[in-house]
Design a protein around this motif. Structure first.
Motif, PDB file in Angstrom:
ATOM      1  N   LEU A 137      13.666  -6.999  14.257  1.00 37.89           N
ATOM      2  CA  LEU A 137      13.646  -5.610  13.786  1.00 37.89           C
ATOM      3  C   LEU A 137      12.218  -5.132  13.559  1.00 37.89           C
ATOM      4  CD1 LEU A 137      15.540  -3.290  12.961  1.00 37.89           C
ATOM      5  CD2 LEU A 137      15.472  -4.183  10.640  1.00 37.89           C
ATOM      6  N   LEU A 138      11.417  -5.972  12.895  1.00 38.83           N
ATOM      7  CA  LEU A 138      10.031  -5.586  12.621  1.00 38.83           C
ATOM      8  C   LEU A 138       9.225  -5.440  13.909  1.00 38.83           C
ATOM      9  CD1 LEU A 138       9.240  -7.782   9.486  1.00 38.83           C
ATOM     10  CD2 LEU A 138       9.513  -5.298   9.554  1.00 38.83           C
ATOM     11  N   HIS A 139       9.480  -6.288  14.888  1.00 35.18           N
ATOM     12  CA  HIS A 139       8.696  -6.261  16.119  1.00 35.18           C
ATOM     13  C   HIS A 139       9.167  -5.164  17.084  1.00 35.18           C
ATOM     14  CE1 HIS A 139       6.055  -7.746  19.236  1.00 35.18           C
ATOM     15  NE2 HIS A 139       7.083  -7.818  20.079  1.00 35.18           N
ATOM     16  N   HIS A 140      10.450  -5.151  17.372  1.00 32.07           N
ATOM     17  CA  HIS A 140      10.945  -4.249  18.412  1.00 32.07           C
ATOM     18  C   HIS A 140      11.293  -2.846  17.925  1.00 32.07           C
ATOM     19  CE1 HIS A 140      10.855  -6.890  21.849  1.00 32.07           C
ATOM     20  NE2 HIS A 140      11.249  -7.863  21.061  1.00 32.07           N
ATOM     21  N   TYR A 141      11.621  -2.696  16.665  1.00 30.10           N
ATOM     22  CA  TYR A 141      11.990  -1.371  16.176  1.00 30.10           C
ATOM     23  C   TYR A 141      10.819  -0.683  15.486  1.00 30.10           C
ATOM     24  CZ  TYR A 141      14.844   2.351  14.182  1.00 30.10           C
ATOM     25  OH  TYR A 141      15.363   3.565  13.847  1.00 30.10           O
ATOM     26  N   TYR A 142      10.104  -1.479  14.654  1.00 30.45           N
ATOM     27  CA  TYR A 142       9.001  -0.900  13.892  1.00 30.45           C
ATOM     28  C   TYR A 142       7.637  -1.133  14.526  1.00 30.45           C
ATOM     29  CZ  TYR A 142      12.334   0.160  10.253  1.00 30.45           C
ATOM     30  OH  TYR A 142      13.399   0.672   9.564  1.00 30.45           O
ATOM     31  N   GLY A 143       7.556  -1.968  15.560  1.00 38.12           N
ATOM     32  CA  GLY A 143       6.332  -2.139  16.317  1.00 38.12           C
ATOM     33  C   GLY A 143       5.271  -3.024  15.701  1.00 38.12           C
ATOM     34  N   TYR A 144       5.608  -3.827  14.730  1.00 43.38           N
ATOM     35  CA  TYR A 144       4.623  -4.732  14.143  1.00 43.38           C
ATOM     36  C   TYR A 144       4.289  -5.841  15.130  1.00 43.38           C
ATOM     37  CZ  TYR A 144       5.249  -2.705   9.493  1.00 43.38           C
ATOM     38  OH  TYR A 144       5.278  -1.864   8.423  1.00 43.38           O
ATOM     39  N   GLU A 148       1.180  -9.613  12.241  1.00 42.29           N
ATOM     40  CA  GLU A 148       1.525  -8.788  11.071  1.00 42.29           C
ATOM     41  C   GLU A 148       2.847  -9.255  10.449  1.00 42.29           C
ATOM     42  OE1 GLU A 148      -0.394  -4.428  12.121  1.00 42.29           O
ATOM     43  OE2 GLU A 148       1.401  -5.062  13.233  1.00 42.29           O
TER      44      GLU A 148
END
Length: 180
Positions: A137-144, A148
């Motif tokens: 979720l953090l990588h693919h949805y929020y772009g972190y 990070e």
């Protein structure tokens, strides 16, 4: 010899001599703990179960018939406690999975009634374990970035990458299985 000594200590403990039971406790605690450690592979669980077993032995000492060894009786109590713990964990896991499925269906219904698009991908995503869902979720949805995310959740960057990779691989496998 040891069994006769145990019987003597048990008889004294039944008459209210707590020192006699303390002696039994000291004699068998290490043996009991090691047995539980081999079963559970968890020191904390083993310690808790060993204490619970000894408490049950103390409170139900009058039910010890003396037909076998005290250690055998004690191990049978510990084994039942361990099995009960595993059953409880399994029930809790099953309940948690059912709750996740129910919440996913509710969210899907709410999205549909509000005219929002809800894909099956999100339902499959919700079936992943939290330690995999969060990095995806953090990588693919929020772009972190992986670095990070690694700082956010306190794990190594390589672990983040592998969780994202393995989680996506699992979702893709679900899709492949559904299309067959």
């Amino acid at each position: 010899m040891e069994q006769e000594e145990d019987v003597s200590l048990i008889e004294k403990a039944l008459t209210g001599n707590d020192d006699a039971f303390a002696h039994l406790f000291q004699r068998y605690y290490s043996f009991l703990y090691k047995y539980l450690l081999k079963l559970s592979l968890d020191e904390e669980v083993s310690c808790d179960l060993a204490q619970e077993t000894m408490l049950k032995c103390y409170t139900h000492l009058s039910s010890f018939k003396g037909e076998g060894k005290f250690s055998t009786w004690m191990i049978s109590i510990a084994s039942r406690l361990y099995i009960d713990l595993k059953r409880k964990e399994q029930r809790e896991r099953k309940w948690h999975e059912q709750l996740k499925a129910t919440l996913s269906r509710q969210l899907s219904w709410q999205a549909n009634t509000r005219g929002m698009e809800w894909s099956d991908v999100f339902a499959d995503f919700n079936q992943l374990d939290a330690d995999v869902r969060v990095p995806i979720l953090l990588h693919h949805y929020y772009g972190y970035s992986y670095d990070e995310i690694s700082k956010i959740i306190g794990i190594r960057s390589g672990t983040v990458k592998s969780r994202v990779h393995n989680g996506l691989k699992k979702i893709r496998k679900e899709w492949d299985d559904e299309t067959k």
